[in-house]
Design a protein around this motif. Structure first.
Motif, PDB file in Angstrom:
ATOM      1  N   MET A   1       0.845  -1.186   0.000  1.00  0.00           N
ATOM      2  CA  MET A   1       0.000   0.000   0.000  1.00  0.00           C
ATOM      3  C   MET A   1       0.882   1.237   0.000  1.00  0.00           C
ATOM      4  O   MET A   1       2.087   1.164   0.263  1.00  0.00           O
ATOM      5  CB  MET A   1      -0.919   0.005   1.219  1.00  0.00           C
ATOM      6  CG  MET A   1      -0.207   0.196   2.533  1.00  0.00           C
ATOM      7  SD  MET A   1      -1.347   0.311   3.927  1.00  0.00           S
ATOM      8  CE  MET A   1      -2.102  -1.312   3.828  1.00  0.00           C
ATOM      9  N   ILE A   2       0.257   2.380  -0.284  1.00  0.00           N
ATOM     10  CA  ILE A   2       0.954   3.659  -0.282  1.00  0.00           C
ATOM     11  C   ILE A   2       0.291   4.569   0.749  1.00  0.00           C
ATOM     12  O   ILE A   2      -0.932   4.752   0.730  1.00  0.00           O
ATOM     13  CB  ILE A   2       0.916   4.315  -1.677  1.00  0.00           C
ATOM     14  CG1 ILE A   2       1.688   3.452  -2.687  1.00  0.00           C
ATOM     15  CG2 ILE A   2       1.498   5.727  -1.634  1.00  0.00           C
ATOM     16  CD1 ILE A   2       1.630   3.960  -4.111  1.00  0.00           C
ATOM     17  N   ILE A   3       1.101   5.109   1.658  1.00  0.00           N
ATOM     18  CA  ILE A   3       0.622   6.071   2.645  1.00  0.00           C
ATOM     19  C   ILE A   3       0.829   7.458   2.050  1.00  0.00           C
ATOM     20  O   ILE A   3       1.962   7.896   1.836  1.00  0.00           O
ATOM     21  CB  ILE A   3       1.388   5.943   3.974  1.00  0.00           C
ATOM     22  CG1 ILE A   3       1.358   4.494   4.490  1.00  0.00           C
ATOM     23  CG2 ILE A   3       0.833   6.910   4.995  1.00  0.00           C
ATOM     24  CD1 ILE A   3      -0.030   3.974   4.803  1.00  0.00           C
ATOM     25  N   ALA A   4      -0.253   8.161   1.762  1.00  0.00           N
ATOM     26  CA  ALA A   4      -0.173   9.436   1.051  1.00  0.00           C
ATOM     27  C   ALA A   4      -1.011  10.484   1.768  1.00  0.00           C
ATOM     28  O   ALA A   4      -1.633  10.212   2.801  1.00  0.00           O
ATOM     29  CB  ALA A   4      -0.640   9.266  -0.398  1.00  0.00           C
ATOM     30  N   ALA A   5      -1.023  11.698   1.202  1.00  0.00           N
ATOM     31  CA  ALA A   5      -1.732  12.822   1.820  1.00  0.00           C
ATOM     32  C   ALA A   5      -1.991  13.888   0.765  1.00  0.00           C
ATOM     33  O   ALA A   5      -1.433  13.835  -0.334  1.00  0.00           O
ATOM     34  CB  ALA A   5      -0.905  13.401   2.971  1.00  0.00           C
ATOM     35  N   PRO A   6      -2.826  14.883   1.084  1.00  0.00           N
ATOM     36  CA  PRO A   6      -3.051  15.980   0.138  1.00  0.00           C
ATOM     37  C   PRO A   6      -1.864  16.923   0.029  1.00  0.00           C
ATOM     38  O   PRO A   6      -1.756  17.672  -0.939  1.00  0.00           O
ATOM     39  CB  PRO A   6      -4.259  16.717   0.726  1.00  0.00           C
ATOM     40  CG  PRO A   6      -4.829  15.826   1.757  1.00  0.00           C
ATOM     41  CD  PRO A   6      -3.712  14.980   2.252  1.00  0.00           C
ATOM     42  N   ALA A   7      -0.960  16.931   1.029  1.00  0.00           N
ATOM     43  CA  ALA A   7       0.152  17.869   1.046  1.00  0.00           C
ATOM     44  C   ALA A   7       1.180  17.400   2.061  1.00  0.00           C
ATOM     45  O   ALA A   7       0.943  16.442   2.817  1.00  0.00           O
ATOM     46  CB  ALA A   7      -0.335  19.274   1.413  1.00  0.00           C
ATOM     47  N   GLY A  84       2.049  16.104  -1.904  1.00  0.00           N
ATOM     48  CA  GLY A  84       0.684  15.651  -2.088  1.00  0.00           C
ATOM     49  C   GLY A  84       0.635  14.467  -3.044  1.00  0.00           C
ATOM     50  O   GLY A  84       1.532  14.284  -3.874  1.00  0.00           O
ATOM     51  N   LEU A  85      -0.409  13.668  -2.964  1.00  0.00           N
ATOM     52  CA  LEU A  85      -0.515  12.431  -3.736  1.00  0.00           C
ATOM     53  C   LEU A  85      -0.291  12.641  -5.226  1.00  0.00           C
ATOM     54  O   LEU A  85       0.364  11.826  -5.888  1.00  0.00           O
ATOM     55  CB  LEU A  85      -1.903  11.809  -3.500  1.00  0.00           C
ATOM     56  CG  LEU A  85      -2.271  10.568  -4.317  1.00  0.00           C
ATOM     57  CD1 LEU A  85      -1.307   9.425  -4.061  1.00  0.00           C
ATOM     58  CD2 LEU A  85      -3.715  10.151  -3.995  1.00  0.00           C
ATOM     59  N   PHE A  86      -0.802  13.735  -5.790  1.00  0.00           N
ATOM     60  CA  PHE A  86      -0.729  13.955  -7.232  1.00  0.00           C
ATOM     61  C   PHE A  86       0.362  14.947  -7.645  1.00  0.00           C
ATOM     62  O   PHE A  86       0.452  15.319  -8.808  1.00  0.00           O
ATOM     63  CB  PHE A  86      -2.085  14.440  -7.753  1.00  0.00           C
ATOM     64  CG  PHE A  86      -3.218  13.505  -7.425  1.00  0.00           C
ATOM     65  CD1 PHE A  86      -3.389  12.324  -8.129  1.00  0.00           C
ATOM     66  CD2 PHE A  86      -4.082  13.786  -6.387  1.00  0.00           C
ATOM     67  CE1 PHE A  86      -4.411  11.443  -7.814  1.00  0.00           C
ATOM     68  CE2 PHE A  86      -5.119  12.920  -6.065  1.00  0.00           C
ATOM     69  CZ  PHE A  86      -5.285  11.738  -6.775  1.00  0.00           C
ATOM     70  N   ASP A  87       1.187  15.361  -6.700  1.00  0.00           N
ATOM     71  CA  ASP A  87       2.192  16.378  -6.987  1.00  0.00           C
ATOM     72  C   ASP A  87       3.401  15.779  -7.699  1.00  0.00           C
ATOM     73  O   ASP A  87       4.022  14.837  -7.210  1.00  0.00           O
ATOM     74  CB  ASP A  87       2.660  17.046  -5.688  1.00  0.00           C
ATOM     75  CG  ASP A  87       1.542  17.826  -5.011  1.00  0.00           C
ATOM     76  OD1 ASP A  87       0.610  18.236  -5.718  1.00  0.00           O
ATOM     77  OD2 ASP A  87       1.611  18.017  -3.783  1.00  0.00           O
ATOM     78  N   GLY A  88       3.716  16.351  -8.859  1.00  0.00           N
ATOM     79  CA  GLY A  88       4.877  15.944  -9.632  1.00  0.00           C
ATOM     80  C   GLY A  88       5.303  17.108 -10.504  1.00  0.00           C
ATOM     81  O   GLY A  88       4.934  18.257 -10.254  1.00  0.00           O
ATOM     82  N   VAL A  89       6.073  16.812 -11.536  1.00  0.00           N
ATOM     83  CA  VAL A  89       6.494  17.861 -12.466  1.00  0.00           C
ATOM     84  C   VAL A  89       5.566  17.874 -13.673  1.00  0.00           C
ATOM     85  O   VAL A  89       4.784  16.938 -13.887  1.00  0.00           O
ATOM     86  CB  VAL A  89       7.960  17.651 -12.895  1.00  0.00           C
ATOM     87  CG1 VAL A  89       8.880  17.784 -11.702  1.00  0.00           C
ATOM     88  CG2 VAL A  89       8.156  16.292 -13.573  1.00  0.00           C
ATOM     89  N   ALA A  90       5.666  18.923 -14.477  1.00  0.00           N
ATOM     90  CA  ALA A  90       4.753  19.075 -15.605  1.00  0.00           C
ATOM     91  C   ALA A  90       5.074  18.119 -16.743  1.00  0.00           C
ATOM     92  O   ALA A  90       4.171  17.569 -17.382  1.00  0.00           O
ATOM     93  CB  ALA A  90       4.777  20.519 -16.102  1.00  0.00           C
TER      94      ALA A  90
END
Length: 426
Positions: A1-7, A84-90
């Motif tokens: 599993m992955i432990i993630a968050a909004p930020a 955050g879970l969806f934070d990456g580069v463009a």
């Protein structure tokens, strides 16, 4: 599993370390991972469960390397997300944008969200629902509430999550004493923490009291099958600087070098040890700016390094690069003489954050790699270059393709850059 968050700052590390310790105490051989280019958290993961932690990086790691990382064994795998879970580069890289969500999509692992519910109640249901629906290929399987103020607060948050159709796997009350000390690049290193085992034990007890560990274990899914991935070592016998000033090297690199048959021989510059007999000397990053006086006074180390560089390759990453230069100005403005193998002069007094993925094309060879080789890596430091007069080691851009001035340097057998190497571009 992955432990993630909004930020960042939501409580992922508390949950991750506590969960790893709980699983280890229960006899589970848990394999920890860290999403993204982080070289501090993996040491805490190892302290929590006794197994080496490895990075999963969709921007820097090609598919073969990711698959090899995911084939580390164990009864259960748990990855800690970054930012955050969806934070990456463009601009996508080798396998994605570097977001933790990429790893959830590539592996099929369920995501457990850690939500700091301070100052909110039912609205956390809307936040979690939005995250659960943002990418159809990412499965948000449940939520752990963090910093819950009261039983009433807990009840209201659960109402919002019930409306969102997401199970609550635990609710952690607000606790001001469960925190780890931080420094300018993140947490203080695990080896420097005065009572790390007791802190992790407290996290584990906290989770046992407030989280449904059985439900978490039931969520765990199977991983992706691995296949071999070759990582070329810089030499057959590698002298590796390793102490509180030189510790930032990705675990998969060392593991890959050993798997390829290389021997790694550690030594400590802070203990005034010279590089041992080896084919190449590698100075990783770390915190030389905090130990500049001790390094400048380490005459045996500096003299041995200079002798080594007369006949054999020496490479420095980030902090190691700074030590290969002429001068390092510490945070108080005091200039310390370094090895002088490169003309580089750097200052930690003039602080400015340099952070992000890097794509490098070598303009000159470095240990084990020919000119023209393309590399993916990461840069994270606060020191400023005052002068960089030697020939550039590489042409380096950020993840969007914009050139950066930190090109690295080379002179004779010596090379270095602020790039923390993650993988060679196939």
């Amino acid at each position: 599993m992955i432990i993630a968050a909004p930020a960042s700052g939501q409580g992922k590390t508390t949950v991750m370390l506590g969960l790893l310790r709980c699983l280890a105490e229960d006899g589970v051989a848990v394999q920890p991972y860290k999403c993204g280019p982080d070289y501090i958290d993996p040491a805490f993961h190892r302290a929590a469960c006794g197994r080496d932690s490895f990075n999963l990086d969709s921007w820097a790691m090609p598919g073969g390397l990711l698959a090899a990382q995911l084939a580390r064994g164990g009864d259960m795998a748990v990855a800690e997300g970054s930012m955050g879970l969806f934070d990456g580069v463009a601009m996508p890289g080798a396998s994605g944008t570097g977001a933790s969500a990429d790893m959830a999509a590539l592996t099929g692992w369920p995501v457990v969200l850690v939500l700091d519910v301070s100052g909110a109640a039912q609205t956390v249901g809307a936040l979690a629902a939005g995250m659960a629906r943002f990418r159809p290929d990412v499965r948000v399987a449940g939520v752990i509430l963090n910093r819950v103020a009261s039983p009433r607060h807990d009840r209201l948050c659960r109402l919002g999550l019930a409306a969102a159709g997401l199970p609550v796997l635990g609710a952690l009350p607000r606790r001001g004493d469960l925190s780890l000390p931080e420094r300018h690049l993140g947490l203080v290193q695990a080896v420097e923490h005065p009572d790390l085992d007791r802190a992790i034990a407290a996290y584990a007890a906290f989770l046992r009291a407030h989280v449904d560990l059985g439900a978490l274990r039931a969520l765990a899914a199977g991983g992706v099958a691995g296949r071999p991935c070759r990582i070329r070592p810089p030499g057959q016998r590698i002298a590796l600087a390793q102490d509180a000033a030189f510790s930032f090297v990705y675990p998969h690199l060392l593991d890959g070098w050993r798997t390829a048959g290389a021997e790694i021989v550690p030594f400590s510059p802070l203990a005034d040890q010279p590089p041992p007999v080896a084919d190449v000397c590698w100075l990783p990053g770390g915190y030389p700016e905090l130990h500049a006086g001790a390094i400048a006074a380490a005459g045996t180390f500096l003299a041995g390094l200079r002798r080594f560089a007369q006949t054999r390759p020496v490479h420095g990453e980030c902090g190691g690069y700074m030590v290969l230069g002429e001068v390092l100005v510490d945070g108080n403005g005091v200039a310390h003489e370094m090895a002088g193998l490169l003309g580089l002069r750097t200052s930690y007094e003039r602080r400015r954050m340099h952070l992000g993925y890097r794509l490098a094309t070598l303009a000159a060879p470095m240990p084990g790699l020919a000119a023209g080789t393309r590399l993916r890596g990461h840069e994270f430091h606060y020191s400023t270059i005052l002068s960089q007069p030697d020939a550039p080691l590489a042409m380096i851009t950020d993840a969007d393709g914009t050139p950066v001035p930190e090109t690295g340097s080379c002179r004779g057998h010596v090379s270095g850059s602020f790039l923390h190497l993650i993988a060679e571009v196939p």
